[in-house]
Write a protein that holds these residues in place. Structure first.
Motif, PDB file in Angstrom:
ATOM      1  N   ILE A 299       0.823  -1.268  -0.114  1.00 31.90           N
ATOM      2  CA  ILE A 299       0.116   0.107   0.128  1.00 31.90           C
ATOM      3  C   ILE A 299       1.125   1.197   0.198  1.00 31.90           C
ATOM      4  O   ILE A 299       1.481   1.625   0.804  1.00 31.90           O
ATOM      5  CB  ILE A 299      -1.117   0.035   1.218  1.00 31.90           C
ATOM      6  N   GLU A 300       0.856   2.067  -0.918  1.00 26.73           N
ATOM      7  CA  GLU A 300       1.530   3.275  -0.954  1.00 26.73           C
ATOM      8  C   GLU A 300       0.958   4.326  -1.058  1.00 26.73           C
ATOM      9  O   GLU A 300      -0.189   4.529  -1.736  1.00 26.73           O
ATOM     10  CB  GLU A 300       2.516   3.225  -2.577  1.00 26.73           C
ATOM     11  N   LYS A 301       1.304   5.350  -0.285  1.00 25.68           N
ATOM     12  CA  LYS A 301       0.757   6.573  -0.172  1.00 25.68           C
ATOM     13  C   LYS A 301       0.895   7.561  -1.299  1.00 25.68           C
ATOM     14  O   LYS A 301       2.228   7.698  -1.750  1.00 25.68           O
ATOM     15  CB  LYS A 301       0.879   7.322   1.275  1.00 25.68           C
ATOM     16  N   GLU A 302      -0.075   8.336  -1.695  1.00 31.36           N
ATOM     17  CA  GLU A 302       0.373   9.471  -2.718  1.00 31.36           C
ATOM     18  C   GLU A 302       1.695  10.390  -2.182  1.00 31.36           C
ATOM     19  O   GLU A 302       1.385  10.654  -0.921  1.00 31.36           O
ATOM     20  CB  GLU A 302      -0.780  10.183  -3.009  1.00 31.36           C
ATOM     21  N   SER A 303       2.328  10.728  -2.785  1.00 34.01           N
ATOM     22  CA  SER A 303       3.533  11.375  -2.418  1.00 34.01           C
ATOM     23  C   SER A 303       3.298  12.819  -1.875  1.00 34.01           C
ATOM     24  O   SER A 303       2.327  13.373  -2.310  1.00 34.01           O
ATOM     25  CB  SER A 303       4.941  11.575  -3.377  1.00 34.01           C
ATOM     26  N   ASP A 304       3.982  13.426  -0.812  1.00 33.34           N
ATOM     27  CA  ASP A 304       3.707  14.571  -0.274  1.00 33.34           C
ATOM     28  C   ASP A 304       5.146  15.346  -0.790  1.00 33.34           C
ATOM     29  O   ASP A 304       5.334  16.427  -0.043  1.00 33.34           O
ATOM     30  CB  ASP A 304       3.413  14.632   1.375  1.00 33.34           C
ATOM     31  N   ASP A 305       5.846  14.851  -1.595  1.00 33.32           N
ATOM     32  CA  ASP A 305       7.078  15.735  -2.026  1.00 33.32           C
ATOM     33  C   ASP A 305       6.648  16.742  -2.896  1.00 33.32           C
ATOM     34  O   ASP A 305       6.232  16.436  -4.262  1.00 33.32           O
ATOM     35  CB  ASP A 305       7.945  14.474  -2.837  1.00 33.32           C
ATOM     36  N   ALA A 306       6.909  18.049  -2.586  1.00 27.06           N
ATOM     37  CA  ALA A 306       6.928  19.033  -3.410  1.00 27.06           C
ATOM     38  C   ALA A 306       7.942  19.924  -3.454  1.00 27.06           C
ATOM     39  O   ALA A 306       8.186  21.078  -3.876  1.00 27.06           O
ATOM     40  CB  ALA A 306       5.721  20.181  -2.675  1.00 27.06           C
ATOM     41  N   SER A 307       9.328  19.206  -3.782  1.00 32.40           N
ATOM     42  CA  SER A 307      10.384  19.634  -3.880  1.00 32.40           C
ATOM     43  C   SER A 307      10.881  19.680  -5.412  1.00 32.40           C
ATOM     44  O   SER A 307      10.229  19.268  -6.089  1.00 32.40           O
ATOM     45  CB  SER A 307      11.533  18.744  -3.229  1.00 32.40           C
ATOM     46  N   LEU A 308      11.672  20.804  -5.605  1.00 36.27           N
ATOM     47  CA  LEU A 308      12.370  20.879  -7.083  1.00 36.27           C
ATOM     48  C   LEU A 308      13.610  19.847  -7.161  1.00 36.27           C
ATOM     49  O   LEU A 308      14.370  20.132  -6.464  1.00 36.27           O
ATOM     50  CB  LEU A 308      12.252  22.310  -7.310  1.00 36.27           C
TER      51      LEU A 308
ATOM     52  N   PHE B  95      11.143  36.102  -9.741  1.00 35.52           N
ATOM     53  CA  PHE B  95       9.645  35.071 -10.090  1.00 35.52           C
ATOM     54  C   PHE B  95       9.447  34.052  -9.039  1.00 35.52           C
ATOM     55  O   PHE B  95      10.596  33.616  -8.621  1.00 35.52           O
ATOM     56  CB  PHE B  95       9.589  34.839 -11.670  1.00 35.52           C
ATOM     57  N   THR B  96       8.416  33.620  -9.202  1.00 33.32           N
ATOM     58  CA  THR B  96       7.926  32.404  -8.312  1.00 33.32           C
ATOM     59  C   THR B  96       7.624  31.161  -9.028  1.00 33.32           C
ATOM     60  O   THR B  96       7.092  31.189  -9.989  1.00 33.32           O
ATOM     61  CB  THR B  96       6.972  32.733  -7.259  1.00 33.32           C
ATOM     62  N   ILE B  97       7.957  29.952  -8.650  1.00 32.96           N
ATOM     63  CA  ILE B  97       7.556  28.749  -8.876  1.00 32.96           C
ATOM     64  C   ILE B  97       6.626  27.909  -8.045  1.00 32.96           C
ATOM     65  O   ILE B  97       7.081  27.793  -6.761  1.00 32.96           O
ATOM     66  CB  ILE B  97       8.623  27.766  -9.299  1.00 32.96           C
ATOM     67  N   ASN B  98       5.440  27.430  -8.374  1.00 34.93           N
ATOM     68  CA  ASN B  98       4.612  26.886  -7.322  1.00 34.93           C
ATOM     69  C   ASN B  98       4.737  25.227  -7.664  1.00 34.93           C
ATOM     70  O   ASN B  98       4.561  24.982  -8.819  1.00 34.93           O
ATOM     71  CB  ASN B  98       3.424  27.147  -7.622  1.00 34.93           C
ATOM     72  N   VAL B  99       4.679  24.592  -6.796  1.00 33.77           N
ATOM     73  CA  VAL B  99       4.676  22.928  -6.695  1.00 33.77           C
ATOM     74  C   VAL B  99       3.412  22.459  -5.980  1.00 33.77           C
ATOM     75  O   VAL B  99       3.539  22.850  -4.733  1.00 33.77           O
ATOM     76  CB  VAL B  99       6.150  22.369  -6.470  1.00 33.77           C
ATOM     77  N   THR B 100       2.701  21.605  -6.587  1.00 37.94           N
ATOM     78  CA  THR B 100       1.707  20.907  -5.830  1.00 37.94           C
ATOM     79  C   THR B 100       2.269  19.280  -5.839  1.00 37.94           C
ATOM     80  O   THR B 100       2.539  18.832  -6.821  1.00 37.94           O
ATOM     81  CB  THR B 100       0.476  21.167  -6.384  1.00 37.94           C
ATOM     82  N   ALA B 101       2.494  18.780  -4.835  1.00 36.96           N
ATOM     83  CA  ALA B 101       2.481  17.410  -4.567  1.00 36.96           C
ATOM     84  C   ALA B 101       1.658  16.366  -5.189  1.00 36.96           C
ATOM     85  O   ALA B 101       0.286  16.891  -5.397  1.00 36.96           O
ATOM     86  CB  ALA B 101       2.900  16.946  -3.100  1.00 36.96           C
TER      87      ALA B 101
END
Length: 289
Positions: free
Chosen positions: A96-105, A183-189
């Motif tokens: 059982i794998e959880k969806e990732s919460d990794d929002a890193s670049l 400028f900014t960059i947005n990441v959603t895990a």
């Protein structure tokens, strides 16, 4: 007299995983004896096993066919044991794998427009966990920006874009005005909940330093902004090669106060009038603004 043989059927009809957020998932068999399912991020899940033979039994995590299991941070392996009517045992693993919460670049980079091909390429460095610095040629007006997330299922976009412009994993060829300063960059895990905002600051840089000065193939030595080199006393020609650290800078070469040559980038100049014991030159490096 009727004799019926006991069944050895250990086939699994279905494995369902239900999380506290009321989502139910069906696991897939990814290889013999191993099932896999990806779920939203929850701390627990109910695993329920349905068998093809009603006379067989299933034990989830040493319990019954339906058990609540605790989920680890990323992947949890659950042991399931199937016992057929005749006692045949079949061990199965459920991942059982959880969806990732990794929002890193993973990477941020800048590239030139084709029309700016002769200018210095942008150089990106990381300042801290959420800030980058992009060094750019001071003549640039626009930089093409690319960004890649660590997790292949995370989404990324420029901060000025709306949510509909998110792309998965790789953002490519977004044009940003250098005059904006940053400028900014947005990441959603992948989990759709965890988000991070990264700031990229422009730094206009040039250098007027020299990479190398040589005469007749001999490197000159630098001391307190003065280069010096010894050449053959019988040689009246000095072959000077002056290389600026910034190949786009303009180099000017003077002798006796007079400009004798100028060049963008490396100068290669042969002075055939070195008749005295010493020749002095002045080198001027100018930023390409």
């Amino acid at each position: 007299l009727t004799i019926n043989k006991l069944s050895g059927n250990t086939d699994i009809e279905e494995i369902k995983v239900t999380t506290p957020d009321n989502n139910t998932y069906v696991a897939s068999e990814i290889q013999t004896g191993k099932y896999y399912v990806k779920v939203k991020r929850n701390n627990t899940a109910v695993v329920d096993v349905t068998l093809a033979d009603a006379n067989a039994t299933a034990s989830v995590a040493n319990g019954t066919k339906t058990e609540t299991v605790t989920l680890l941070n990323d992947i949890t392996e659950v042991n399931i044991v199937i016992t057929s009517e005749d006692g045949t045992i079949r061990p199965v693993i459920l991942q059982i794998e959880k969806e990732s919460d990794d929002a890193s670049l993973l990477e941020v980079r800048g590239e030139l427009l084709p029309s700016d091909a002769q200018k210095a390429s942008p150089v990106v460095s990381r300042v801290n966990s959420t800030t980058y610095e992009m060094k750019v040629d001071s003549r640039l007006n626009i930089v093409r920006v690319f960004a890649t997330t660590h997790n292949e299922f995370a989404k990324v976009k420029l901060g000025v874009e709306d949510a509909s412009q998110y792309v998965v994993h790789e953002m490519q060829n977004k044009q940003v005005n250098v005059s904006d300063g940053s400028f900014t960059i947005n990441v959603t895990a992948e989990d759709g909940v965890t988000t991070k905002t990264y700031t990229v600051k422009f730094v206009k840089v040039f250098t007027t330093e020299l990479e190398r000065v040589s005469v007749d193939g001999i490197d000159a030595e630098l001391e307190e902004n003065v280069y010096s080199v010894l050449i053959d006393a019988n040689d009246d020609t000095a072959n000077l090669v002056i290389t600026p650290r910034n190949e786009l800078a303009t180099v000017e070469l003077y002798r006796d106060g007079n400009l004798i040559t100028t060049q963008t980038g490396t100068i290669a100049y042969a002075d055939d009038s070195v008749t005295d014991n010493m020749a002095k030159y002045r080198i001027k490096v100018i930023n390409p603004d």
